[in-house]
Scaffold this motif. Structure first.
Motif, PDB file in Angstrom:
ATOM      1  N   LEU A   1     -98.754 -60.996  11.613  1.00  0.00           N
ATOM      2  CA  LEU A   1     -97.059 -61.058  10.719  1.00  0.00           C
ATOM      3  C   LEU A   1     -97.266 -60.034  10.164  1.00  0.00           C
ATOM      4  CD1 LEU A   1     -97.814 -65.036  11.589  1.00  0.00           C
ATOM      5  CD2 LEU A   1     -95.705 -64.564  10.714  1.00  0.00           C
ATOM      6  N   THR A   2     -96.523 -59.307   9.558  1.00  0.00           N
ATOM      7  CA  THR A   2     -96.179 -58.825   8.799  1.00  0.00           C
ATOM      8  C   THR A   2     -96.128 -59.518   7.025  1.00  0.00           C
ATOM      9  OG1 THR A   2     -94.200 -57.578   9.230  1.00  0.00           O
ATOM     10  CG2 THR A   2     -96.303 -56.627   9.439  1.00  0.00           C
ATOM     11  N   ALA A   3     -97.010 -58.611   6.287  1.00  0.00           N
ATOM     12  CA  ALA A   3     -96.263 -59.921   4.665  1.00  0.00           C
ATOM     13  C   ALA A   3     -95.949 -58.992   3.703  1.00  0.00           C
ATOM     14  CB  ALA A   3     -97.015 -61.008   4.335  1.00  0.00           C
ATOM     15  N   ASN A   4     -95.314 -57.477   3.593  1.00  0.00           N
ATOM     16  CA  ASN A   4     -95.371 -56.810   2.877  1.00  0.00           C
ATOM     17  C   ASN A   4     -96.253 -55.820   2.512  1.00  0.00           C
ATOM     18  OD1 ASN A   4     -94.430 -55.367   0.434  1.00  0.00           O
ATOM     19  ND2 ASN A   4     -94.797 -56.465  -0.762  1.00  0.00           N
ATOM     20  N   ASP A   5     -97.582 -55.767   1.962  1.00  0.00           N
ATOM     21  CA  ASP A   5     -98.009 -55.132   1.809  1.00  0.00           C
ATOM     22  C   ASP A   5     -99.528 -55.047   2.802  1.00  0.00           C
ATOM     23  OD1 ASP A   5     -99.068 -56.421   0.495  1.00  0.00           O
ATOM     24  OD2 ASP A   5     -99.378 -55.464  -1.460  1.00  0.00           O
ATOM     25  N   GLN A   6     -99.688 -56.666   3.350  1.00  0.00           N
ATOM     26  CA  GLN A   6    -100.724 -57.579   4.101  1.00  0.00           C
ATOM     27  C   GLN A   6     -99.971 -57.237   5.758  1.00  0.00           C
ATOM     28  OE1 GLN A   6    -102.604 -60.396   1.454  1.00  0.00           O
ATOM     29  NE2 GLN A   6    -100.611 -60.268   0.278  1.00  0.00           N
ATOM     30  N   VAL A   7    -101.651 -57.197   6.388  1.00  0.00           N
ATOM     31  CA  VAL A   7    -101.174 -57.643   7.470  1.00  0.00           C
ATOM     32  C   VAL A   7    -101.951 -58.762   7.687  1.00  0.00           C
ATOM     33  CG1 VAL A   7    -102.172 -55.811   8.725  1.00  0.00           C
ATOM     34  CG2 VAL A   7    -100.634 -57.079  10.831  1.00  0.00           C
ATOM     35  N   PHE A   8    -101.755 -59.888   8.279  1.00  0.00           N
ATOM     36  CA  PHE A   8    -102.763 -60.719   9.263  1.00  0.00           C
ATOM     37  C   PHE A   8    -102.198 -61.463  10.436  1.00  0.00           C
ATOM     38  CE2 PHE A   8     -99.588 -63.477   7.478  1.00  0.00           C
ATOM     39  CZ  PHE A   8     -99.383 -64.844   8.218  1.00  0.00           C
ATOM     40  N   GLU A   9    -103.712 -61.318  10.800  1.00  0.00           N
ATOM     41  CA  GLU A   9    -103.406 -62.718  12.064  1.00  0.00           C
ATOM     42  C   GLU A   9    -103.354 -63.976  11.965  1.00  0.00           C
ATOM     43  OE1 GLU A   9    -105.707 -63.020  16.391  1.00  0.00           O
ATOM     44  OE2 GLU A   9    -106.351 -61.649  15.514  1.00  0.00           O
ATOM     45  N   GLY A  10    -103.085 -64.986  12.166  1.00  0.00           N
ATOM     46  CA  GLY A  10    -102.750 -66.643  12.276  1.00  0.00           C
ATOM     47  C   GLY A  10    -103.338 -67.553  13.101  1.00  0.00           C
ATOM     48  N   LYS A  11    -103.968 -68.606  13.644  1.00  0.00           N
ATOM     49  CA  LYS A  11    -103.541 -69.269  15.072  1.00  0.00           C
ATOM     50  C   LYS A  11    -102.753 -69.808  14.520  1.00  0.00           C
ATOM     51  CE  LYS A  11    -107.769 -70.829  15.922  1.00  0.00           C
ATOM     52  NZ  LYS A  11    -109.227 -71.516  16.310  1.00  0.00           N
ATOM     53  N   PRO A  12    -102.494 -70.889  15.433  1.00  0.00           N
ATOM     54  CA  PRO A  12    -101.332 -71.866  15.658  1.00  0.00           C
ATOM     55  C   PRO A  12    -102.088 -73.158  14.587  1.00  0.00           C
ATOM     56  CG  PRO A  12    -102.048 -71.064  18.191  1.00  0.00           C
ATOM     57  CD  PRO A  12    -103.417 -70.753  17.104  1.00  0.00           C
ATOM     58  N   ASP A  13    -102.874 -73.483  14.449  1.00  0.00           N
ATOM     59  CA  ASP A  13    -103.718 -74.862  12.934  1.00  0.00           C
ATOM     60  C   ASP A  13    -103.427 -74.142  11.619  1.00  0.00           C
ATOM     61  OD1 ASP A  13    -105.542 -72.735  12.229  1.00  0.00           O
ATOM     62  OD2 ASP A  13    -107.263 -74.322  13.153  1.00  0.00           O
ATOM     63  N   GLY A  14    -102.356 -72.706  11.369  1.00  0.00           N
ATOM     64  CA  GLY A  14    -102.570 -72.314  10.392  1.00  0.00           C
ATOM     65  C   GLY A  14    -103.713 -71.323   9.475  1.00  0.00           C
ATOM     66  N   SER A  15    -104.969 -71.434  10.330  1.00  0.00           N
ATOM     67  CA  SER A  15    -105.403 -70.289   9.684  1.00  0.00           C
ATOM     68  C   SER A  15    -105.853 -69.227   9.574  1.00  0.00           C
ATOM     69  CB  SER A  15    -107.426 -71.227  10.059  1.00  0.00           C
ATOM     70  OG  SER A  15    -107.388 -71.298  11.425  1.00  0.00           O
ATOM     71  N   ILE A  16    -106.804 -68.250   8.611  1.00  0.00           N
ATOM     72  CA  ILE A  16    -106.591 -66.772   8.670  1.00  0.00           C
ATOM     73  C   ILE A  16    -107.568 -66.338   9.544  1.00  0.00           C
ATOM     74  CG2 ILE A  16    -105.840 -65.152   7.779  1.00  0.00           C
ATOM     75  CD1 ILE A  16    -103.618 -66.838   7.656  1.00  0.00           C
ATOM     76  N   VAL A  17    -107.527 -65.667  10.242  1.00  0.00           N
ATOM     77  CA  VAL A  17    -108.678 -65.270  11.092  1.00  0.00           C
ATOM     78  C   VAL A  17    -108.683 -63.194  11.198  1.00  0.00           C
ATOM     79  CG1 VAL A  17    -108.973 -66.917  13.094  1.00  0.00           C
ATOM     80  CG2 VAL A  17    -107.082 -64.523  13.418  1.00  0.00           C
ATOM     81  N   TRP A  18    -107.972 -63.274  10.435  1.00  0.00           N
ATOM     82  CA  TRP A  18    -108.307 -61.900  10.591  1.00  0.00           C
ATOM     83  C   TRP A  18    -106.767 -61.179   9.024  1.00  0.00           C
ATOM     84  CZ3 TRP A  18    -104.569 -57.056  11.194  1.00  0.00           C
ATOM     85  CH2 TRP A  18    -104.875 -56.207  11.059  1.00  0.00           C
ATOM     86  N   GLN A  19    -107.313 -60.263   8.381  1.00  0.00           N
ATOM     87  CA  GLN A  19    -106.089 -59.750   7.434  1.00  0.00           C
ATOM     88  C   GLN A  19    -107.045 -58.213   6.748  1.00  0.00           C
ATOM     89  OE1 GLN A  19    -106.104 -62.399   3.990  1.00  0.00           O
ATOM     90  NE2 GLN A  19    -104.058 -61.828   3.027  1.00  0.00           N
ATOM     91  N   ALA A  20    -105.544 -57.002   6.906  1.00  0.00           N
ATOM     92  CA  ALA A  20    -105.816 -56.381   6.018  1.00  0.00           C
ATOM     93  C   ALA A  20    -104.604 -55.931   5.555  1.00  0.00           C
ATOM     94  CB  ALA A  20    -105.681 -55.248   6.989  1.00  0.00           C
ATOM     95  N   GLN A  21    -104.674 -54.779   4.403  1.00  0.00           N
ATOM     96  CA  GLN A  21    -104.791 -55.021   2.934  1.00  0.00           C
ATOM     97  C   GLN A  21    -103.473 -53.047   3.250  1.00  0.00           C
ATOM     98  OE1 GLN A  21    -104.308 -56.502   0.143  1.00  0.00           O
ATOM     99  NE2 GLN A  21    -102.241 -55.443  -0.916  1.00  0.00           N
ATOM    100  N   LEU A  22    -102.564 -53.089   3.608  1.00  0.00           N
ATOM    101  CA  LEU A  22    -101.958 -51.912   3.384  1.00  0.00           C
ATOM    102  C   LEU A  22    -102.333 -50.794   2.712  1.00  0.00           C
ATOM    103  CD1 LEU A  22    -100.175 -53.238   5.589  1.00  0.00           C
ATOM    104  CD2 LEU A  22     -98.299 -51.710   5.522  1.00  0.00           C
ATOM    105  N   THR A  23    -102.511 -49.332   2.737  1.00  0.00           N
ATOM    106  CA  THR A  23    -102.283 -48.436   2.209  1.00  0.00           C
ATOM    107  C   THR A  23    -100.807 -47.345   1.249  1.00  0.00           C
ATOM    108  OG1 THR A  23    -101.954 -46.417   3.879  1.00  0.00           O
ATOM    109  CG2 THR A  23    -104.779 -47.282   2.556  1.00  0.00           C
ATOM    110  N   ASN A  24    -101.279 -46.890   0.505  1.00  0.00           N
ATOM    111  CA  ASN A  24    -100.320 -45.699  -0.518  1.00  0.00           C
ATOM    112  C   ASN A  24     -99.091 -47.194  -0.995  1.00  0.00           C
ATOM    113  OD1 ASN A  24     -98.233 -44.515  -0.991  1.00  0.00           O
ATOM    114  ND2 ASN A  24     -97.014 -44.575   1.281  1.00  0.00           N
ATOM    115  N   GLN A  25     -99.741 -47.922  -2.357  1.00  0.00           N
ATOM    116  CA  GLN A  25     -98.968 -48.811  -2.867  1.00  0.00           C
ATOM    117  C   GLN A  25     -98.178 -48.536  -4.011  1.00  0.00           C
ATOM    118  OE1 GLN A  25    -100.345 -52.124  -1.827  1.00  0.00           O
ATOM    119  NE2 GLN A  25    -101.276 -50.785  -0.441  1.00  0.00           N
ATOM    120  N   LYS A  26     -97.341 -47.175  -3.523  1.00  0.00           N
ATOM    121  CA  LYS A  26     -96.861 -46.104  -4.653  1.00  0.00           C
ATOM    122  C   LYS A  26     -95.250 -47.266  -4.785  1.00  0.00           C
ATOM    123  CE  LYS A  26     -97.806 -41.953  -3.704  1.00  0.00           C
ATOM    124  NZ  LYS A  26     -97.541 -40.500  -3.234  1.00  0.00           N
ATOM    125  N   LYS A  27     -94.768 -48.297  -4.179  1.00  0.00           N
ATOM    126  CA  LYS A  27     -94.060 -49.342  -4.260  1.00  0.00           C
ATOM    127  C   LYS A  27     -94.400 -50.086  -2.855  1.00  0.00           C
ATOM    128  CE  LYS A  27     -90.293 -47.249  -1.653  1.00  0.00           C
ATOM    129  NZ  LYS A  27     -88.923 -46.203  -1.612  1.00  0.00           N
TER     130      LYS A  27
END
Length: 317
Positions: free
Chosen positions: A163-189
């Protein structure tokens, strides 16, 4: 021959080669391509056949996000109340779900169910996923409460969700836990990152929204590189994309809200994984405004549901 004349000819030849190397590829590279486009600016579905333009159409559709080949010659589009299914040949509506007001995106899963995406929805905080069976009955609710933004969702081959969540992207499991996450670069807006797709080497490819680029992240969520440009295409907002059988990436270069952006930028771009722009399609400003989603239909079986494989490529289920 005069030495100065030879020098001048070499200089001119060098300039011509440089201009040719940076020239924007055109739609003539694939003269028979068929495209299915979602134009957010005019809220339309567009079918474009480069070889047979007499088959082209533009039909009005509700506002919403994403588009997916779901079999039986149909494309599914997310709407603000659920989804619609449209006949690909004509654009006619053949099915719909309108009872889930607040839907942000919709995606059909490998098991045939439909996953609806919402935010602060169905009595829950954060990102909420509803899985509906073929009778449109809710089978499960998945919640990721720690996020305040969401756009598209993609199912991984092992049943998790990107899923994409503004300046973040993450991988979630069906149980609601997060197993991977990253922060996008270029934070000008605020990026409003659009879509994420897992690649065969374990990297994750993200269309960065207002970052106006693709961004790749490794298995640990560390930024690897970004791909965009050239300036002549006016990179503005990288939205929906598709990984082709060749491994290339085709992306919608959205240009802004409203009906009057058709003359802005080149809105369908194809890159190699190395970042070279190898093909593009220039929209008709009289017919398109701001393309948000793109599907290249060539070589695909429209009678089959399509999902992404372990390489990220769109394949029949």
């Amino acid at each position: 021959m005069n030495r100065n004349l030879v020098s001048s000819l070499v200089t001119v030849l060098g300039l011509l080669l440089q201009l040719n190397s940076t020239a924007q590829p055109s739609s003539t590279s694939y003269p028979s391509r068929q495209l299915l486009l979602r134009d957010e600016g005019r809220s339309t579905l567009n079918f474009v056949d480069l070889a047979h333009p007499e088959r082209n159409y533009v039909v009005a559709i509700p506002a919403g996000r994403d588009l997916q080949l779901v079999g039986q010659g149909r494309v599914m589009i997310g709407t603000g109340k659920g989804y619609e299914e449209r006949d690909i040949k004509t654009g006619a509506k053949v099915a719909e779900l309108t009872t889930f007001d607040g839907t942000i995106a919709a995606r059909r899963l490998r098991n045939g169910s439909v996953l609806l995406v919402g935010l602060n929805w169905q009595g829950k905080k954060g990102i909420v996923l509803l899985e509906l069976d073929q009778n449109q009955t809710v089978q499960r609710t998945i919640n990721y409460p720690d996020f305040t933004y969401v756009r598209l969702i993609r199912e991984t081959v092992d049943g998790n969700f990107l899923l994409t969540a503004n300046d973040q992207v993450f991988e979630g499991k069906p149980d609601g836990s997060i197993v991977w996450q990253a922060q996008l670069t270029n934070q000008k807006k605020a990026q409003h990152a659009w879509q994420a797709q897992r690649l065969g080497n374990g990297y994750t490819l993200v269309s960065g929204g207002y970052s106006a680029n693709f961004q790749r992240f490794d298995r640990k969520g560390v930024w690897v590189d970004s791909i965009s440009g050239p300036p002549m295409v006016n990179p503005h907002f990288f939205a929906g994309f598709q990984i082709l059988k060749s491994g290339n990436w085709v992306v919608a270069n959205w240009q802004g809200h409203g009906p009057d952006h058709g003359a802005s930028g080149t809105q369908v771009l194809e890159y190699t994984p190395a970042g070279k722009l190898v093909w593009s399609w220039k929209q008709d400003p009289k017919k398109q405004s701001s393309i948000q989603g793109v599907l290249v239909l060539d070589g695909l079986d429209l009678n089959r549901l399509h999902v992404e494989d372990a390489q990220g490529r769109l394949v029949p289920n």
